[in-house]
Design a protein around this motif. Sequence first.
Motif, short mmCIF file in Angstrom:
data_model
loop_
_atom_site.label_atom_id
_atom_site.label_comp_id
_atom_site.label_asym_id
_atom_site.label_seq_id
_atom_site.Cartn_x
_atom_site.Cartn_y
_atom_site.Cartn_z
N ASP A 1 0.90 -1.37 -0.23
CA ASP A 1 -0.24 0.01 0.08
C ASP A 1 0.97 1.06 -0.01
OD1 ASP A 1 -2.17 -1.76 -0.08
OD2 ASP A 1 -2.59 -1.24 2.11
N VAL B 1 2.04 2.11 -3.41
CA VAL B 1 1.13 2.44 -4.14
C VAL B 1 0.96 3.81 -3.96
CG1 VAL B 1 -1.44 2.20 -4.83
CG2 VAL B 1 -0.12 0.22 -4.58
N LYS C 1 1.43 6.87 -6.83
CA LYS C 1 0.26 7.55 -7.12
C LYS C 1 0.61 9.18 -6.97
CE LYS C 1 -4.28 7.83 -7.98
NZ LYS C 1 -4.44 9.21 -8.05
N ARG D 1 -1.36 -5.01 -11.08
CA ARG D 1 -2.86 -4.50 -10.66
C ARG D 1 -2.42 -3.44 -9.94
NH1 ARG D 1 -6.99 -3.19 -12.21
NH2 ARG D 1 -7.16 -4.93 -13.43
N ARG D 2 -1.47 -3.44 -9.12
CA ARG D 2 -1.04 -2.22 -8.06
C ARG D 2 -0.63 -1.28 -8.77
NH1 ARG D 2 -1.27 -2.74 -2.16
NH2 ARG D 2 -3.11 -1.75 -2.94
N GLU E 1 -3.68 0.66 -10.04
CA GLU E 1 -4.03 1.38 -8.70
C GLU E 1 -3.42 2.43 -8.31
OE1 GLU E 1 -4.20 -1.44 -5.45
OE2 GLU E 1 -5.37 -2.84 -6.69
#
Length: 357
Positions: free
Chosen positions: A75, A78, A82, A161-162, A165
Amino acid sequence: MSKLFDSVRVGRYTLQNRLVMAPMTRSRAQFDGTPGELAVEYYAQRASVGLIVSEGTQPSADGQGYLMTPGIYTDEHVAGWKRVTDAVHGKGGHLFIQLMHAGRMSHPDNTPHHRPGVAPSAIAPGTGMFTAKGMQDIPVPRALTIEEIHQTVADFAFAARRAIEAGADGVEIHGANAYLVQQFFAPSANTRTDEYGGSIENRARFAIEVARAIAREIGADRTAIRLSPGTTMWGIDEGAEGAELYRYLVGELDKLGLAYLHVMHQGNETLLEDIRKLWTGKLILNRPGRSREQVGADVASGIADLEAYGAMVLANPDFVERLKINAPMNEPRREGFFGGSEKFYTDYPTLSEADAL
């Protein structure tokens, strides 16, 4: 050169030009693999290229090779990425995160779990690696079991996939430069006697399975791969069948409808021409050592759809503008390539900044 500045459709995106920032390890992530604030600035500064391919980013703890490289499986990773993708998109750019599993090119001191690297076979690369304790020899890796190979494929898909995200436009599989995917290609690193070793088809299997799994997870039009046929660094020897392996591999990958193929060219022009014929999608070409005068030649000749540049983009955040007006380029400073602060990372001046000084 003017064709370089034309927009081009790559996967599901229309890029503003045909220039690509090649992936470059910078070793400036936090200790847990989260990109820091300097990375946000670094990538945003270079968003005028059509596509940024990020530095190699590990898809798992086993995938880490070097100190201070970023990951994309927690997390925290990510959230850090981001911030990067938001900044790049805010400047109108596109970014693919490169998924890099180092395989045997790893040292226990550099990984979060402090275990030896994993590889197709228990064969050391015969070179050293920088660690917090200085240069150390890379130890013999542990050979992956069949079940672990399947888990590694799943790790790549999970990391993809991450990445989505985190706001990435797609991912590029690092199948080049002597890391795990290419280790499967080379008999010098892969002496397996099961379905992942021996024949060309078997040695190409892992790369195809990774590409297929990621395409299934995030869409083929957001999935890409980088290859470097003929690389001989760090104990890699693809043998007499090397060129044939790539002809088979590219033909199989082409069936998946990936966003692009990124080739780091090592000089085999005949093989490059064959790859161009086999690959029906977009082809990005990276020629190491390409001079300023050669910029645009591969797109103009039709051998490539886009051209990738490393050190020139690293040293020139306004690379595209400088090309357009034929302005001089900043020289890259090698002492700032790996690790450190903003020095020779985010402080290379643009033309306007240089004029102001």
